[in-house]
Scaffold this motif. Structure first.
Motif, PDB file in Angstrom:
ATOM      1  N   ASP A 252      28.310  58.496  39.908  1.00 17.46           N
ATOM      2  CA  ASP A 252      29.631  59.013  40.243  1.00 17.46           C
ATOM      3  C   ASP A 252      30.380  59.409  38.965  1.00 17.46           C
ATOM      4  O   ASP A 252      29.946  59.103  37.854  1.00 17.46           O
ATOM      5  CB  ASP A 252      30.445  57.970  41.005  1.00 17.46           C
ATOM      6  N   VAL A 254      34.459  59.345  37.335  1.00 20.58           N
ATOM      7  CA  VAL A 254      35.836  58.865  37.467  1.00 20.58           C
ATOM      8  C   VAL A 254      36.707  59.589  36.452  1.00 20.58           C
ATOM      9  O   VAL A 254      36.369  59.657  35.263  1.00 20.58           O
ATOM     10  CB  VAL A 254      35.934  57.348  37.244  1.00 20.58           C
ATOM     11  N   ASN A 309      29.903  61.362  43.868  1.00 17.17           N
ATOM     12  CA  ASN A 309      31.324  61.376  44.208  1.00 17.17           C
ATOM     13  C   ASN A 309      32.181  61.512  42.955  1.00 17.17           C
ATOM     14  O   ASN A 309      31.776  61.119  41.859  1.00 17.17           O
ATOM     15  CB  ASN A 309      31.728  60.100  44.943  1.00 17.17           C
ATOM     16  N   TYR A 311      35.976  60.454  41.644  1.00 19.22           N
ATOM     17  CA  TYR A 311      37.164  59.639  41.891  1.00 19.22           C
ATOM     18  C   TYR A 311      38.263  60.038  40.909  1.00 19.22           C
ATOM     19  O   TYR A 311      38.035  60.102  39.700  1.00 19.22           O
ATOM     20  CB  TYR A 311      36.847  58.155  41.727  1.00 19.22           C
ATOM     21  N   VAL A 313      41.805  58.793  39.628  1.00 23.24           N
ATOM     22  CA  VAL A 313      42.696  57.633  39.607  1.00 23.24           C
ATOM     23  C   VAL A 313      44.058  58.087  39.090  1.00 23.24           C
ATOM     24  O   VAL A 313      44.175  58.570  37.956  1.00 23.24           O
ATOM     25  CB  VAL A 313      42.109  56.518  38.722  1.00 23.24           C
ATOM     26  N   THR A 318      48.945  63.718  43.097  1.00 23.58           N
ATOM     27  CA  THR A 318      47.802  64.557  43.417  1.00 23.58           C
ATOM     28  C   THR A 318      48.120  65.983  43.002  1.00 23.58           C
ATOM     29  O   THR A 318      49.166  66.515  43.401  1.00 23.58           O
ATOM     30  CB  THR A 318      47.479  64.528  44.922  1.00 23.58           C
ATOM     31  N   THR A 324      41.633  67.988  48.537  1.00 23.34           N
ATOM     32  CA  THR A 324      41.362  66.587  48.875  1.00 23.34           C
ATOM     33  C   THR A 324      40.498  66.445  50.124  1.00 23.34           C
ATOM     34  O   THR A 324      40.046  65.340  50.445  1.00 23.34           O
ATOM     35  CB  THR A 324      42.683  65.827  49.076  1.00 23.34           C
ATOM     36  N   GLN A 328      33.395  65.232  48.315  1.00 26.01           N
ATOM     37  CA  GLN A 328      33.115  64.550  47.052  1.00 26.01           C
ATOM     38  C   GLN A 328      34.370  63.975  46.402  1.00 26.01           C
ATOM     39  O   GLN A 328      34.266  63.076  45.570  1.00 26.01           O
ATOM     40  CB  GLN A 328      32.466  65.517  46.056  1.00 26.01           C
ATOM     41  N   LYS A 330      37.705  61.862  45.901  1.00 22.15           N
ATOM     42  CA  LYS A 330      38.364  60.639  46.354  1.00 22.15           C
ATOM     43  C   LYS A 330      39.543  60.372  45.421  1.00 22.15           C
ATOM     44  O   LYS A 330      39.350  60.117  44.233  1.00 22.15           O
ATOM     45  CB  LYS A 330      37.415  59.431  46.306  1.00 22.15           C
ATOM     46  N   VAL A 332      42.426  57.988  44.189  1.00 19.31           N
ATOM     47  CA  VAL A 332      42.613  56.540  44.177  1.00 19.31           C
ATOM     48  C   VAL A 332      43.932  56.216  43.480  1.00 19.31           C
ATOM     49  O   VAL A 332      44.183  56.661  42.357  1.00 19.31           O
ATOM     50  CB  VAL A 332      41.450  55.843  43.451  1.00 19.31           C
ATOM     51  N   ILE A 359      37.405  50.142  41.709  1.00 22.67           N
ATOM     52  CA  ILE A 359      37.427  51.242  42.677  1.00 22.67           C
ATOM     53  C   ILE A 359      36.456  50.936  43.818  1.00 22.67           C
ATOM     54  O   ILE A 359      35.266  50.682  43.592  1.00 22.67           O
ATOM     55  CB  ILE A 359      37.042  52.575  42.007  1.00 22.67           C
ATOM     56  N   LEU A 362      32.681  52.683  44.352  1.00 15.45           N
ATOM     57  CA  LEU A 362      32.171  53.265  43.120  1.00 15.45           C
ATOM     58  C   LEU A 362      30.735  52.807  42.870  1.00 15.45           C
ATOM     59  O   LEU A 362      30.387  51.645  43.080  1.00 15.45           O
ATOM     60  CB  LEU A 362      33.066  52.847  41.943  1.00 15.45           C
TER      61      LEU A 362
END
Length: 562
Positions: A252, A254, A309, A311, A313, A318, A324, A328, A330, A332, A359, A362
């Motif tokens: 993934d 992040v 994916n 992520y 954070v 946003t 969104t 894929q 996400k 957080v 997360i 994750l």
């Protein structure tokens, strides 16, 4: 003497006449090529692009990626062979970006005829391969008869249909072509004309099977990941077998992101803010969004299609352009990863990075990106994780100053000194090098272990709303050194990296070279020195550069054609 003089003049005149005639023939040939190109372009959505100084006919595909170009070239060759009734099978070549297809030597004439016809219908290029990879300037137009004489006796040649976007700024060429290998019969076996990593011969009478494309290039996502449809290819059983050394775990990504222009975020920051302990920590450029995230995601879509994916954070923020709804993506909230709600809101990246392993969902192996980090060309999973799960980190020549942390230290230096103290107390040796600003290959279990091993320092960092002299930098440094000492990571090599401080003089030349060469796997566009007065100029410069490098939207943007 007179006769000799006349002979010399005649020879010179003859040479000049021959040269003039040759130049005239070349001009006629160039006119014919231009006319032919115009005719071809008039019939389809194509452009003439320039690659290494040579004109190429490119087919316009608005959202083409390197992986799609590789597959498209393979599919063109397969379609031509199938239409001609020629048997073939895909093989695992040494290249991750170009496909390879095996045909029988006895079918050579039919293969050449089928592919020549395919390149006439949809203009493509051909080049013989003798040793290593072919060069762009050696590609010849396959829609003319001459180039096929060059490859008529080649053991391997490459067919390529160039792709580009509507603007012609992104060109996917010879690097993503499809190699055609002529396998000769030796008794009951077909023998490869060159080495590969799986099998150099296969039984003639062996039936073909189907296998997923991910067995043939590490650029492709693993079969079944991201709910993507499998991409089956025709091959032989040996190439359909899973080899030792193939990645089998998901990876993934992040990101941590903040919109520093958000009024609510600014109000909260003002409510909690004292004078930060160091000017760099207070610099507004650190919080300014130049839309780097948008372009970093574009780079991820283009050059790391194997990621599962993504992520993001954030402090309940946003980006308005972010799609969104994409499976894929996400988003957080800090509230979902910070164990102690009293630590929020936070404006300290060290604190946020210390919580990433919380997360939900994750993967164990993941890459941590800052939004100012971009991929400049294809990267492969093994540049960050070995197939057995060991991670790689990339040491910087920049050093952590020796001694204890102090209020005079920049935030990175203070955290580095604190990391060094922990490593020295735990393992008995000392940290001296910083890490490059590349995607950090992290293990979720290692981050969890660090939280347990150093609870006081970890809690202090989590609770620090602004960067402080007591911080540790968990994700960008401490993880790597701790994982190294516990046999889970090691120093990597070979990742071409460029760091650019956009606040420094001469940045235009640096960005221009970066754009022209496109030779870096990773580059970082950081800014720790710009003043408020300089931010507008830097914004315009960055926007031009990023739009040139990544010209079309990714599926992660609203309104993009997915």
């Amino acid at each position: 003497m007179i006769a000799e003089h006349v002979g010399t003049d005649f020879r010179e005149q003859l040479k000049s006449g021959i040269a003039a005639a040759a130049e005239m023939r070349n001009q006629v040939k160039r006119v014919r090529v231009v006319r032919r190109n115009r005719e071809l372009l008039a019939r389809h959505d194509r452009q003439v692009v320039t690659v290494d100084g040579a004109p190429r006919i490119a087919h316009v595909v608005p959202d083409a990626t390197p992986l799609q170009a590789r597959r498209a070239n393979r599919d063109e060759v397969v379609a031509a062979l199938r239409a001609a009734g020629i048997d073939y099978f895909c093989v695992r070549s040494s290249s991750e970006t170009s496909a390879a297809i095996a045909v029988r030597e006895e079918d050579r004439e039919q293969v050449l005829t089928a592919l020549r016809q395919a390149c006439r219908i949809r203009p493509g290029y051909v080049v013989p391969i003798r040793k290593g990879q072919p060069h762009e300037e050696s590609a010849l137009p396959g829609y003319g008869p001459g180039p096929w004489k060059r490859v008529a006796h080649s053991d391997v040649f490459r067919c390529t249909w160039y792709l580009t976007d509507q603007t012609g700024r992104l060109i996917l060429g010879l690097r993503y072509g499809c190699d055609v290998e002529f396998w000769r019969r030796d008794g009951d076996n077909l023998v490869s004309p060159r080495r590969n990593v799986v099998a150099e011969s296969v039984p003639v009478a062996e039936p073909s099977v189907e296998a997923d494309d991910s067995l043939f290039t590490d650029l492709a996502p693993l079969s079944g990941e991201r709910d993507a449809e499998p991409v089956p290819v025709r091959t032989r059983p040996a190439f359909a077998a899973v080899a030792v050394g193939r990645r089998t775990f998901p990876i993934d990504v992040v990101y941590t992101w903040v919109d520093g222009s958000d009024p609510e975020w600014l109000r909260q920051r003002a409510d909690f803010s004292d004078t930060p302990y160091h000017d760099e920590a207070a610099n507004a450029a650190r919080y300014l969004s130049r839309d780097e995230l948008r372009y970093s995601l574009r780079s991820l879509h283009l050059y790391a299609p194997w990621v599962r994916n993504i992520y993001l954070v954030t402090a309940d923020q946003t980006p308005p352009w972010l799609n969104t709804d994409h499976p894929q993506i996400k988003v957080v909230s800090h509230k979902d990863v910070f164990r102690d709600p009293a630590s929020l809101p936070t404006f300290n990246s060290h604190a946020i990075e210390s919580q990433l392993h919380h997360i939900d969902g994750l993967s164990e192996h993941f890459l941590y990106f800052n939004d100012d980090v971009m991929l400049g060309q294809e990267v492969l999973p093994q540049q960050f994780f070995l197939p057995n799960g060991l991670g790689k980190f990339y040491l910087s020549p920049a050093l952590v100053p020796f001694g204890a942390s102090s209020p005079e230290d920049p935030p990175v230096a203070a955290a580095g000194k604190n990391n060094r103290r922990l490593i020295a107390e735990r393992f008995g040796d000392n940290i001296f090098q910083k890490m490059k600003h590349v995607p950090h290959a992290l293990h979720r279990s290692v981050l969890d272990e660090i939280e347990r091993e150093f609870p006081e320092e970890h809690r202090r960092t989590e609770a620090s709303r602004f960067r402080s002299t007591g911080d540790i930098s968990v994700a960008s440094s401490l993880h790597h050194y701790y994982a190294f000492h516990t046999q889970r990571s090691f120093p990597g090599e070979g990742l071409v990296y460029r760091y650019c401080d956009v606040g420094k003089p001469g940045v235009e030349r640096v960005l221009g070279r970066l754009l022209a060469a496109r030779g870096a796997h990773v580059f970082c566009l950081n800014d720790t020195t710009s003043t408020e007065a300089e931010l507008s100029r830097q914004q315009a410069l960055m926007a031009r550069f990023l739009d040139e490098y990544f010209p079309f939207p990714s599926p992660y943007e609203r309104g993009a054609d997915n």
